[in-house]
Every structure is written in C-alpha cells, then in structure tokens.
Motif scaffolding. Structure first.
Motif, PDB file in Angstrom:
ATOM      1  N   LEU A   1      18.000 -12.285   6.254  1.00  0.00           N
ATOM      2  CA  LEU A   1      18.020 -11.145   5.472  1.00  0.00           C
ATOM      3  C   LEU A   1      16.766 -10.737   4.483  1.00  0.00           C
ATOM      4  O   LEU A   1      17.010  -9.722   3.834  1.00  0.00           O
ATOM      5  N   GLY A   2      15.710 -11.456   4.628  1.00  0.00           N
ATOM      6  CA  GLY A   2      14.665 -10.983   4.199  1.00  0.00           C
ATOM      7  C   GLY A   2      14.883 -10.925   2.633  1.00  0.00           C
ATOM      8  O   GLY A   2      15.484 -11.892   1.875  1.00  0.00           O
ATOM      9  N   PRO A   3      14.482  -9.696   1.875  1.00  0.00           N
ATOM     10  CA  PRO A   3      14.626  -9.626   0.536  1.00  0.00           C
ATOM     11  C   PRO A   3      16.094  -9.339   0.121  1.00  0.00           C
ATOM     12  O   PRO A   3      16.321  -9.383  -1.091  1.00  0.00           O
ATOM     13  N   LEU A   4      16.922  -9.218   0.941  1.00  0.00           N
ATOM     14  CA  LEU A   4      18.539  -9.074   0.510  1.00  0.00           C
ATOM     15  C   LEU A   4      19.030 -10.402   0.310  1.00  0.00           C
ATOM     16  O   LEU A   4      20.344 -10.338   0.026  1.00  0.00           O
ATOM     17  N   THR A   5      18.420 -11.327   0.980  1.00  0.00           N
ATOM     18  CA  THR A   5      19.056 -12.843   0.875  1.00  0.00           C
ATOM     19  C   THR A   5      19.909 -13.158  -0.502  1.00  0.00           C
ATOM     20  O   THR A   5      20.789 -13.438  -0.600  1.00  0.00           O
ATOM     21  N   GLY A   6      19.078 -12.786  -1.627  1.00  0.00           N
ATOM     22  CA  GLY A   6      19.601 -13.257  -3.075  1.00  0.00           C
ATOM     23  C   GLY A   6      20.742 -12.038  -3.365  1.00  0.00           C
ATOM     24  O   GLY A   6      21.444 -12.289  -4.407  1.00  0.00           O
ATOM     25  N   LEU A   7      21.263 -11.202  -2.474  1.00  0.00           N
ATOM     26  CA  LEU A   7      22.502 -10.399  -2.729  1.00  0.00           C
ATOM     27  C   LEU A   7      23.695 -10.787  -2.179  1.00  0.00           C
ATOM     28  O   LEU A   7      24.744 -10.312  -2.570  1.00  0.00           O
ATOM     29  N   ALA A   8      23.552 -11.771  -1.142  1.00  0.00           N
ATOM     30  CA  ALA A   8      24.600 -12.203  -0.561  1.00  0.00           C
ATOM     31  C   ALA A   8      25.987 -12.978  -1.343  1.00  0.00           C
ATOM     32  O   ALA A   8      25.317 -13.979  -1.930  1.00  0.00           O
ATOM     33  N   GLY A   9      26.965 -12.720  -1.425  1.00  0.00           N
ATOM     34  CA  GLY A   9      28.000 -13.395  -2.154  1.00  0.00           C
ATOM     35  C   GLY A   9      29.049 -12.601  -3.049  1.00  0.00           C
ATOM     36  O   GLY A   9      28.834 -11.068  -2.634  1.00  0.00           O
ATOM     37  N   ILE A  10      29.501 -13.109  -3.935  1.00  0.00           N
ATOM     38  CA  ILE A  10      30.650 -12.323  -4.715  1.00  0.00           C
ATOM     39  C   ILE A  10      30.016 -12.294  -6.068  1.00  0.00           C
ATOM     40  O   ILE A  10      29.716 -13.515  -6.356  1.00  0.00           O
TER      41      ILE A  10
END
Length: 232
Positions: free
Chosen positions: A22-31
């Motif tokens: 996910l590159g820079p989007l990794t930190g957005l995964a979750g609830i």
C-alpha cells in the motif's frame, strides 16, 4: 503524460497481499473513530462552524490492473454524525489507490448528495504525509455534481492533506472551494479531524486464500514428518 509502455494489454502477476503493497496508504488501513471533527460550511447568514463525530473503515481490496497498470488499494466508508444525534450528517464511500510505478495516490469519493470526485497526488512509498487535489473541468482528477449543486453550490476544486502519525492515528485537512450562488467570492468549506484506530483491517480475499493455502501446506508437511518419524 506518464511514460506508458507500448504494450497496453499484458497484465502483471499481482502480489495477493495488498496490505504489504500500500505504500504511503499503509497507515490508513483499519477501522477508525474520532469525536473531534471540525467543519466550517456556508450558510445564508455566513459561515457556520460545527463539531462532528466520525467513524471510518478502510479495508484492503485485491490488486486491480488496467493492462500493465497495477493498483493496490483500500475501500473505505466514512459516516459522520453531529454530537448527540443519530442521523447521518455526512456519508461517503470510495477507494484510496496506490500506483507504485508512478508514485501516484488516488482518492475516489462519492456522496449521496449526487456528487463524485477523483483526486490525485504523488508521494514516496514511505511518505507520512501527502496531498491530493481535484479540479473542476479536469479530464483525470475531476469533479461531477448533480444539476442543483451546479446551480447553487458549484464545486471549483477539492484539496485534501493527509498526515500519518506514529501513535495509531492519522489526520486530514480538507478544503472544498465553492462558488455559492449569490455570493461575490468563492467559499472555503473546510473539514479537519484526527482519527484513532479501534480495529485492525481484514486481509483482502486473495491474501486470505494465500494464507489458507500456506497453512494447508504447512500442515501437510508436518504430517509427512510425523509419518516418517513413525516409520523410522
């Protein structure tokens, strides 16, 4: 225009594990959740400031290809309510997408007021902050609205800045520039919030299948070792 390959049909073999790509989007995964949202919206008598409570879910999807182009991404749903209220103040769905080959980040968003937006930006794979924009009339990062919104609250551009923090949280600042009918100057409709993680994401379908297959192979290998030990 990007330097695209001559072959526009051949698809790459994607990695089944979206969460690892996910590159820079990794930190957005979750609830996520937050009760500290801040909204400034246009009203007849002037700007109105309101607090809001936000619940957001970002789940990984299987890799998506357009010929040689490959995206890894997150499907998201955001629901916002005002404090002490049940009715949805804002509801939004869409995708966050990462194209590693070009360093492109895309956010698509659709709201049930009859509007769709695709915002784009660029970031490094390990970036902790990035910015995206959509502009009225653009062919690739554009804005579409229903006839009433075009008449009364015409969206000229949309900008969002995202910052990933180290304490399982992330923040956004969003500006939607509106041409409000009857007003002499465009209005900056702003939203900002910091969300905190309350649950981890669920792996995407191909990742779950790959993990299940690996577990079966491990179990079969362990059974084979046990059988050999018994025969020895």
């Amino acid at each position: 225009m990007a330097d695209y390959p001559h072959d526009i049909y051949t698809e790459p073999e994607p990695d089944p594990h979206t969460l690892s790509n996910l590159g820079p989007l990794t930190g957005l995964a979750g609830i996520w959740t937050s009760a500290t949202g801040h909204d400034v919206a246009p009203k007849e008598d002037g700007p109105e400031t309101e607090a809001y409570i936000e619940h957001a879910e970002f789940q990984p999807i299987d890799a998506q290809t357009n010929g040689p182009q490959i995206f890894y991404g997150l499907r998201y749903h955001v629901r916002i309510v005002k404090p002490d209220e049940v009715e949805s103040f804002h509801d939004q769905v869409g995708y966050w997408l990462w194209e590693a080959a070009t360093g492109t980040v895309i956010q698509t968003l659709t709201i049930p007021r009859g509007q769709a937006v695709m915002a784009m930006g660029h970031a490094a794979p390990d970036a902790k902050s990035f910015k995206l924009e959509a502009v009225r009339g653009a062919a690739t990062n554009g804005i579409l609205s229903n006839p009433f919104l075009e008449h009364a609250f015409k969206t000229l551009r949309y900008d969002i800045s995202v910052t990933i923090h180290d304490n399982a949280s992330w923040s956004y600042e969003q500006v939607t520039l509106l041409d409000v009918r009857g007003k002499p100057e465009p209005f900056r409709h702003t939203d900002r919030n910091t969300l905190h993680k309350i649950a981890e994401p669920t792996p995407n379908p191909t990742a779950r299948a790959a993990l299940a297959d690996a577990a079966k192979k491990d179990a079969a290998g362990a059974a084979s070792v046990d059988t050999e030990a018994e025969l020895a």
